[in-house]
Design an enzyme around this catalytic site. Structure first.
Site, PDB file in Angstrom:
ATOM      1  N   CYS A 133       5.005 -13.841   1.219  1.00 20.59           N
ATOM      2  CA  CYS A 133       5.054 -14.553   2.516  1.00 20.59           C
ATOM      3  C   CYS A 133       3.836 -15.450   2.689  1.00 20.59           C
ATOM      4  O   CYS A 133       3.302 -15.590   3.802  1.00 20.59           O
ATOM      5  CB  CYS A 133       5.160 -13.590   3.695  1.00 20.59           C
ATOM      6  SG  CYS A 133       6.686 -12.679   3.709  1.00 20.59           S
ATOM      7  N   HIS A 176      -0.654 -15.890   6.051  1.00 16.54           N
ATOM      8  CA  HIS A 176       0.693 -15.309   5.945  1.00 16.54           C
ATOM      9  C   HIS A 176       1.624 -16.182   6.796  1.00 16.54           C
ATOM     10  O   HIS A 176       1.181 -16.762   7.789  1.00 16.54           O
ATOM     11  CB  HIS A 176       0.632 -13.885   6.498  1.00 16.54           C
ATOM     12  CG  HIS A 176       1.880 -13.090   6.357  1.00 16.54           C
ATOM     13  ND1 HIS A 176       2.943 -13.211   7.221  1.00 16.54           N
ATOM     14  CD2 HIS A 176       2.245 -12.140   5.466  1.00 16.54           C
ATOM     15  CE1 HIS A 176       3.901 -12.372   6.866  1.00 16.54           C
ATOM     16  NE2 HIS A 176       3.502 -11.697   5.793  1.00 16.54           N
ATOM     17  N   LYS A 191       0.638  -0.802   8.481  1.00 17.75           N
ATOM     18  CA  LYS A 191      -0.285  -1.064   7.370  1.00 17.75           C
ATOM     19  C   LYS A 191      -1.533  -0.189   7.472  1.00 17.75           C
ATOM     20  O   LYS A 191      -2.424  -0.246   6.646  1.00 17.75           O
ATOM     21  CB  LYS A 191      -0.686  -2.544   7.353  1.00 17.75           C
ATOM     22  CG  LYS A 191       0.494  -3.455   6.995  1.00 17.75           C
ATOM     23  CD  LYS A 191       0.049  -4.879   6.841  1.00 17.75           C
ATOM     24  CE  LYS A 191       1.177  -5.865   6.940  1.00 17.75           C
ATOM     25  NZ  LYS A 191       2.065  -5.913   5.784  1.00 17.75           N
ATOM     26  N   GLN A 238      -4.415  -7.192   7.372  1.00 15.59           N
ATOM     27  CA  GLN A 238      -4.905  -6.635   6.100  1.00 15.59           C
ATOM     28  C   GLN A 238      -6.347  -6.171   6.193  1.00 15.59           C
ATOM     29  O   GLN A 238      -6.912  -5.712   5.200  1.00 15.59           O
ATOM     30  CB  GLN A 238      -4.787  -7.687   4.977  1.00 15.59           C
ATOM     31  CG  GLN A 238      -3.380  -8.132   4.686  1.00 15.59           C
ATOM     32  CD  GLN A 238      -2.496  -7.022   4.100  1.00 15.59           C
ATOM     33  OE1 GLN A 238      -2.982  -5.987   3.639  1.00 15.59           O
ATOM     34  NE2 GLN A 238      -1.200  -7.236   4.128  1.00 15.59           N
TER      35      GLN A 238
END
Ligand code: 7TS
Length: 406
Positions: A364, A123, A226, A203
């Site tokens: 991104c 990212h 997240k 993530q």
């Protein structure tokens, strides 16, 4: 134990609305997850009953808030299985956690001619801070390449880890491809050469149990939002031995021991890295999210999410003209694809009209898009509250997209 999705969805009021006259199908969880009542109620409780600045007041509310804030640090320590709660720094999110390390670690340890090693699937927030640090110090940024499946070329690692490498920074899970990277192997190889490793876990934490001691990573970063928590709060885990040696990131209140015009001494860990009034409310919201996820259990969540992923991959593969971007064997939560020669953005707009929230674009991760020579992808990303029925609705909607553009 298994996920009862209908029951679980009742904990997330935002999911039971209609968008453009259709039931909302929220498949943009890699961007941010929705918040359960437990998190929203924790925030309300804090602001209705407990709000106070911490670590400074002698009064009741301040002491209560200080205790709650430090308890949240302990909850986070347990969540990551860190050895000490002073190894947990609260930040604004993954981006700030990485910037903190890139700035502070580099100030102390990076010099001209050195190298920082990242991967081809990072990212932007795990690229740009390192570029800035390298630029400042005259160091070089090197990149572990990937293959056409979106898997890191581990065969290149031995050669890329040199006596000039000062730090390796890689994502645990790619936000654009869903690939789960073999971070244990990367850490093992780097450590053989005495090189510390930062893992961008933005993530990963929503989808798997992370044990920083077992991983033996030197730094681990994630964002609350997240992981069903609030925006504006995140975590940096750092091994004490590194954090102790690193200079403060920002100067101000709280991070000091004594300030004189002639000089300042710094506070101990973790306060040395938490300048100014912290985001107490959101830290408590994050704690509620960690408790919520722990209560449901990561092993149960990941079995359920894997079944969603398998089902979606199988269904999507039946669509003529679909091209998956990122086909690693070890994947989680994210499916990126292109559909015929329809621009991802056009598909996204039509899907939205049908109530389906997906992300389109470069996510991104422009170098990933450059590698595949594409402008972007349609990205579907799952959370524990998604259902098989929602995948069927996505399929119907994609078929409508095809009809509209043919
Ligand atoms: N690292 C990874 C792997 C990410 O996916 C993201 C955000 C970040 C770092 C930055 O996190 P932040 O909370 O500090 O912004 N990823 C995404 C995404 O995929 N779509 O929107 C944000």
């Amino acid at each position: 134990m298994s996920i009862n999705v209908e029951q679980l969805r009742r904990e997330f009021p935002v999911l039971s609305q209609t968008v453009n006259g259709k039931p909302l199908v929220y498949l943009d969880n890699a961007a941010t997850t929705q918040k359960p009542k437990a998190v929203v109620e924790r925030l309300m409780d804090y602001y209705y009953k407990e709000n106070s600045n911490i670590h400074r007041g002698a009064h009741y509310l301040s002491m209560q808030a200080t205790e709650a804030y430090e308890e949240a640090r302990e909850t986070t320590r347990m969540y990551l299985n860190a050895a000490f709660s002073r190894e947990i720094i609260f930040t604004r999110g993954t981006t700030e956690s990485i910037n903190l390390v890139a700035s502070s670690f580099s100030q102390k340890f990076l010099k001209e001619g050195d190298e920082i090693l990242i991967s081809a699937m990072e990212h932007h927030s795990n690229i740009v801070p390192w570029q800035m640090a390298c630029q400042q110090k005259g160091a070089t940024l090197k990149v572990i390449p990937m293959d056409e499946q979106g898997v890191l070329r581990m065969d290149t690692l031995d050669e890329l880890l040199t006596e000039k490498t000062r730090l390796v920074a890689v994502s645990h899970v790619s936000n654009a491809l869903g690939t789960i990277n073999p971070v244990e192997d990367i850490i093992g190889k780097a450590h053989q050469k005495g090189i510390p490793v930062l893992i961008d876990g933005a993530q990963a934490v929503p989808h798997m149990k992370v044990d920083v001691q077992k991983l033996d990573c030197d730094f681990y970063c994630f964002s609350g939002h997240k992981l069903y928590g609030p925006m504006g709060v995140g975590v940096l885990y750092g091994k004490e031995e590194w954090l102790e040696q690193m200079p403060p990131y920002q100067g101000g209140g709280e991070m000091i021991k004594e300030v004189r015009f002639t000089g300042t001494t710094y506070n101990e860990l973790p306060f040395k890295f938490e300048a100014g009034t912290p985001n107490v409310g959101d830290v408590l919201g994050l704690e509620a999210a960690l408790r919520f996820v722990s209560y449901l259990r990561h092993d149960v969540i990941s079995v359920y999410e894997d079944s969603l992923m398998q089902y979606a991959m199988k269904q999507l593969a039946t669509l003529p003209g679909i091209r998956f971007i990122g086909t690693a064997e070890h994947k989680t939560s994210v499916i990126s694809f292109l559909f015929d020669d329809i621009h991802p953005y056009d598909s996204g707009v039509i899907l939205d009209k049908l109530g389906i929230a997906v992300r389109t674009g470069h996510h991104c991760a422009q170098p990933v898009m450059d590698f595949f020579n594409i402008p972007g992808t349609i990205r579907v990303s799952f959370a524990m509250y998604n259902s098989l029925k929602e995948i069927d609705l996505l399929m119907d909607a994609l078929k409508k997209v095809r009809t509209l553009f043919s």
